[in-house]
Design an enzyme around this catalytic site. Sequence first.
Site, PDB file in Angstrom:
ATOM      1  N   ASP A 147     -10.095  -5.280  -1.436  1.00 47.31           N
ATOM      2  CA  ASP A 147      -9.207  -4.375   0.526  1.00 47.31           C
ATOM      3  C   ASP A 147     -10.005  -3.190   1.078  1.00 47.31           C
ATOM      4  O   ASP A 147     -10.802  -3.058   1.092  1.00 47.31           O
ATOM      5  CB  ASP A 147      -8.534  -3.873  -0.667  1.00 47.31           C
ATOM      6  CG  ASP A 147      -7.425  -4.160  -0.092  1.00 47.31           C
ATOM      7  OD1 ASP A 147      -6.768  -3.523   1.069  1.00 47.31           O
ATOM      8  OD2 ASP A 147      -6.520  -2.348  -1.137  1.00 47.31           O
ATOM      9  N   ASP A 165       0.704  -1.306  -0.034  1.00 46.23           N
ATOM     10  CA  ASP A 165      -0.075  -0.052  -0.449  1.00 46.23           C
ATOM     11  C   ASP A 165       0.941   1.263  -0.081  1.00 46.23           C
ATOM     12  O   ASP A 165       1.935   0.823   1.102  1.00 46.23           O
ATOM     13  CB  ASP A 165      -1.119   0.651   1.438  1.00 46.23           C
ATOM     14  CG  ASP A 165      -1.878  -0.781   1.182  1.00 46.23           C
ATOM     15  OD1 ASP A 165      -2.778  -0.923   0.192  1.00 46.23           O
ATOM     16  OD2 ASP A 165      -2.365  -1.780   2.231  1.00 46.23           O
TER      17      ASP A 165
END
Length: 212
Positions: free
Chosen positions: A171, A31
């Site tokens: 996600d 991320d």
Amino acid sequence: MISTSILSIKDNLGKNLKKLDLTSTDFMHVDVMDGIFVNNISVAYDVYAELLDSCNTPLDVHLMVSDVKKYIDDYRELKPVIITFHYEAVDNHRDVIDYIRSCGIKVGMSIKPSTKVEEILELLPYLDVVLVMSVEPGHGGQEFIYDSPVKINELDKIRKDENYSYLIEVDGGVNDITSKLCNNADILVVGSFITSSDNYEEQIEKIRKTLD
Ligand code: DX5
Ligand code: ZN
């Protein structure tokens, strides 16, 4: 497939990445946050680059940033399998898609919880991955948004009807209960459910059992 988010690994990042690298996770989900597109900043590229260089697990890079091109130019160096950018972050979607593909990397595009599937219909034929955010992007450890599976199922129906080939990724807030709601997704990003435990592999196996 399971893509383990490394965002919530706070201590001993190097040691814990090596530990994750030895598990059966299909991807490491990286991320990337710039403090502009989301109100959080991730570990600097150079730090990730050095630590991830010694890992063998394929990388799945999720860019939660405004200046997409700059970050693609950094992260392409790590030879990830997928780079995902956010639909809401750019105007020139086709240019970004073409640019990632020209690097020999699979193209993912993500939509925030407030973005509807109808808004991205025209882009679907050009994508390798559509990432459905099931939390507001920016932080690990949040609660799964329960209408996310509606979007997953919509995307699954469209790809069948239109013969499109994109994978569906979900996600945020995925654990061994919410994973059961995402059976039409191909890639489950799982962060804190795995990395808050000492035994990563045991947690991965718990998720895999729900996918059988
Ligand atoms: C959120 C990130 C996610 C997150 C997942 O903005 O994109 O990848 O780290 O972590 P969990 O599974 O803890 O929600
Ligand atoms: Zn992510």
